[in-house]
Design an enzyme around this catalytic site. Structure first.
Site, mmCIF file in Angstrom:
data_model
loop_
_atom_site.group_PDB
_atom_site.id
_atom_site.type_symbol
_atom_site.label_atom_id
_atom_site.label_comp_id
_atom_site.label_asym_id
_atom_site.label_seq_id
_atom_site.Cartn_x
_atom_site.Cartn_y
_atom_site.Cartn_z
ATOM 1 N N CYS A 118 0.816 -1.226 0.000
ATOM 2 C CA CYS A 118 0.000 0.000 0.000
ATOM 3 C C CYS A 118 0.841 1.263 0.000
ATOM 4 C CB CYS A 118 -0.966 -0.019 1.179
ATOM 5 S SG CYS A 118 -2.198 -1.307 0.983
ATOM 6 N N HIS A 258 -3.339 7.062 2.413
ATOM 7 C CA HIS A 258 -3.736 5.794 1.811
ATOM 8 C C HIS A 258 -5.072 5.376 2.436
ATOM 9 C CE1 HIS A 258 -3.965 1.768 0.496
ATOM 10 N NE2 HIS A 258 -3.822 1.276 1.710
ATOM 11 N N ASN A 288 -10.317 -0.086 -0.416
ATOM 12 C CA ASN A 288 -8.854 -0.014 -0.449
ATOM 13 C C ASN A 288 -8.368 -0.525 -1.804
ATOM 14 O OD1 ASN A 288 -6.108 -0.300 -0.094
ATOM 15 N ND2 ASN A 288 -6.246 -1.417 1.837
HETATM 16 O O1 UT7 Z 1 -3.911 -1.244 3.457
HETATM 17 C C1 UT7 Z 1 -2.873 -1.904 4.085
HETATM 18 C C2 UT7 Z 1 -2.911 -1.796 5.557
HETATM 19 N N1 UT7 Z 1 -4.109 -2.346 6.075
HETATM 20 C C3 UT7 Z 1 -4.761 -1.716 7.036
HETATM 21 O O2 UT7 Z 1 -4.358 -0.656 7.437
HETATM 22 C C4 UT7 Z 1 -5.989 -2.388 7.576
HETATM 23 C C5 UT7 Z 1 -5.945 -2.415 9.080
HETATM 24 N N2 UT7 Z 1 -7.018 -3.146 9.696
HETATM 25 C C6 UT7 Z 1 -8.326 -2.797 9.629
HETATM 26 O O3 UT7 Z 1 -8.700 -1.917 8.897
HETATM 27 C C7 UT7 Z 1 -9.293 -3.475 10.557
HETATM 28 O O4 UT7 Z 1 -8.577 -4.267 11.468
HETATM 29 C C8 UT7 Z 1 -10.363 -4.338 9.846
HETATM 30 C C9 UT7 Z 1 -11.362 -3.474 9.163
HETATM 31 C C10 UT7 Z 1 -9.688 -5.267 8.852
HETATM 32 C C11 UT7 Z 1 -11.107 -5.185 10.899
HETATM 33 O O5 UT7 Z 1 -11.691 -4.337 11.874
HETATM 34 P P1 UT7 Z 1 -11.477 -4.605 13.438
HETATM 35 O O6 UT7 Z 1 -12.276 -3.628 14.138
HETATM 36 O O7 UT7 Z 1 -10.000 -4.627 13.700
HETATM 37 O O8 UT7 Z 1 -12.108 -6.026 13.605
HETATM 38 P P2 UT7 Z 1 -11.430 -7.392 14.082
HETATM 39 O O9 UT7 Z 1 -10.572 -7.950 12.998
HETATM 40 O O10 UT7 Z 1 -10.817 -7.216 15.430
HETATM 41 O O11 UT7 Z 1 -12.718 -8.242 14.255
HETATM 42 C C12 UT7 Z 1 -13.696 -7.955 15.250
HETATM 43 C C13 UT7 Z 1 -14.836 -8.937 15.080
HETATM 44 C C14 UT7 Z 1 -14.363 -10.385 14.965
HETATM 45 O O12 UT7 Z 1 -15.310 -11.211 15.593
HETATM 46 P P3 UT7 Z 1 -15.011 -11.827 17.047
HETATM 47 O O13 UT7 Z 1 -13.767 -12.620 16.907
HETATM 48 O O14 UT7 Z 1 -14.853 -10.635 17.939
HETATM 49 O O15 UT7 Z 1 -16.242 -12.645 17.316
HETATM 50 C C15 UT7 Z 1 -14.387 -10.631 13.485
HETATM 51 O O16 UT7 Z 1 -14.568 -11.998 13.177
HETATM 52 O O17 UT7 Z 1 -15.539 -8.639 13.858
HETATM 53 C C16 UT7 Z 1 -15.587 -9.833 13.069
HETATM 54 N N3 UT7 Z 1 -15.574 -9.465 11.661
HETATM 55 C C17 UT7 Z 1 -16.679 -9.141 10.986
HETATM 56 N N4 UT7 Z 1 -17.970 -9.060 11.363
HETATM 57 C C18 UT7 Z 1 -18.858 -8.691 10.432
HETATM 58 C C19 UT7 Z 1 -14.514 -9.388 10.825
HETATM 59 N N5 UT7 Z 1 -14.925 -9.036 9.610
HETATM 60 C C20 UT7 Z 1 -16.260 -8.882 9.687
HETATM 61 C C21 UT7 Z 1 -17.243 -8.520 8.753
HETATM 62 N N6 UT7 Z 1 -18.523 -8.435 9.161
HETATM 63 N N7 UT7 Z 1 -16.953 -8.256 7.451
#
Ligand code: UT7
Length: 333
Positions: A118, A258, A288
């Site tokens: 990225c 980004h 993204n």
């Molecule tokens: O571009 C390159 C660099 N990348 C980034 O900068 C991305 C950085 N990361 C992020 O943007 C975020 O971490 C995400 C958007 C990918 C995820 O958001 P988060 O708030 O960090 O969620 P998480 O991964 O901690 O997941 C929280 C919960 C999980 O469920 P449990 O384990 O708490 O039961 C996930 O399974 O949300 C769940 N989850 C979803 N729920 C509904 C993950 N994806 C989804 C989804 N819909 N699409």
């Protein structure tokens, strides 16, 4: 000698971008996965993204490049160097830059691909501007383009909602000393390799039926870990480049981050003390798009007449690797 250590300054003198027509909104994912529009919007800021059904990264790159060339009033033969930043090359080799060169019909150039996830466009901008500053080149085409749908697992709700396809292009050439690329702060840290990667298809894990069965040809991301580091590094590098150039929030026309997650952009904005209107955001419409996000923002804002010559603009990114940094640009046209 100027502050960049040379006799010339390089600036962006034209921008272009292209996105496919096909839109995937959040309800599409909600129709077959355990997710919903509300989760996606509140956790990421994304409402929809574009998908390229036919063709490859080079096709989007060429369309964006043609727009930039037309806006500058140049023909493909005017280009001396093509740098294509991408994590989704049409093929591992030949370089996508060669495919772009052929499709454009640019007869007087060389070129190569750059892969920095990225942060590709930012690292490409540093490279391209140094080529111009060195006196070696007067007309460089820098492209950031990715067909992320080609490496996205549409059964993985953690990643499939995040990415979209797009191409962006800018032209770099010598500009007046008080304009153009003013300063850069760029870093890498290989400790990030465990948290965001595509495991298969390279020399470590060549593609086999087994690697495909395991889904190693798709993006994997430990979102929470990447998020925590991205918030810190993007905010700190953006603030650092502003402060070390003696600029305060009122001196900045725009932050161009980004576009990975709206919450990361907000953190960078707050650390810099900027108002919401000072940040370019299009993640809601495109998701993204990896290497394309920054040139695409610049192109959209330029086309809307929102950029003025002399504007201080901070570009910043964070991505797989880890790779990150910020570049200060004084808008040149
Ligand atoms: O571009 C390159 C660099 N990348 C980034 O900068 C991305 C950085 N990361 C992020 O943007 C975020 O971490 C995400 C958007 C990918 C995820 O958001 P988060 O708030 O960090 O969620 P998480 O991964 O901690 O997941 C929280 C919960 C999980 O469920 P449990 O384990 O708490 O039961 C996930 O399974 O949300 C769940 N989850 C979803 N729920 C509904 C993950 N994806 C989804 C989804 N819909 N699409």
């Amino acid at each position: 000698m100027n502050k960049r250590g040379g006799n010339r300054h390089a600036g962006i003198t034209a921008v272009g971008h292209w996105v496919p027509d096909d839109v995937l909104d959040n309800n599409f994912f909600a129709s077959y996965l355990d997710t919903n529009d509300e989760w996606i919007v509140t956790r990421t800021g994304i409402r929809e993204r574009r998908i390229l059904r036919e063709g490859a990264t080079s096709d989007m790159a060429v369309r964006a490049a043609r727009i930039a060339l037309e806006r500058r009033g140049w023909t493909p033969d005017d280009i001396q160097l093509i740098i294509c930043c991408t994590v989704t090359p049409d093929m591992l080799f030949p370089p996508t830059a060669c495919l772009i060169q052929e499709k454009l019909g640019a007869k007087n150039c060389w070129g190569f691909d750059m892969t920095a996830a990225c942060s590709g466009f930012l690292f490409g901008l540093e490279t391209a501007s140094r080529m111009v500053e060195s006196g070696g080149y007067d007309r460089v085409l820098l492209i950031g383009a990715d067909k992320m749908s080609a490496i996205t697992n549409y059964q993985d709700r953690n990643t499939c909602i995040l990415f979209g396809d797009a191409g962006g292009a800018v032209i770099l050439e010598p500009v007046a000393e008080d304009l153009g690329i003013m300063d850069s702060y760029l870093r890498i840290d290989g400790a990030g390799k465990e948290f965001l990667y595509m495991k298969g298809g390279g020399s470590l894990n060549p593609a086999t039926a087994e690697t495909v069965a395991k889904g190693w040809h798709y993006v994997y991301q430990d979102g929470k870990t990447v998020f925590k580091r991205a918030v810190v590094e993007m905010a700190e590098s953006s603030a650092h480049i502003m402060e070390r150039n003696g600029l305060s929030a009122k001196d900045i026309a725009y932050l161009v981050p980004h576009q990975a997650n709206l919450r990361i952009l907000d953190a960078a904005r707050e650390r810099m003390g900027l108002a919401k209107e000072q940040v370019m955001i299009n993640i809601d419409r495109y998701g993204n798009t990896t290497d394309a996000t920054i040139p695409m923002c610049l192109s959209e804002w330029w086309a809307a007449g929102k950029l003025k010559k002399g504007d201080n603009i901070v570009l910043s990114s964070f991505g797989a690797g880890y790779t990150w940094g910020a570049i200060l640009v004084r808008w040149a046209y």
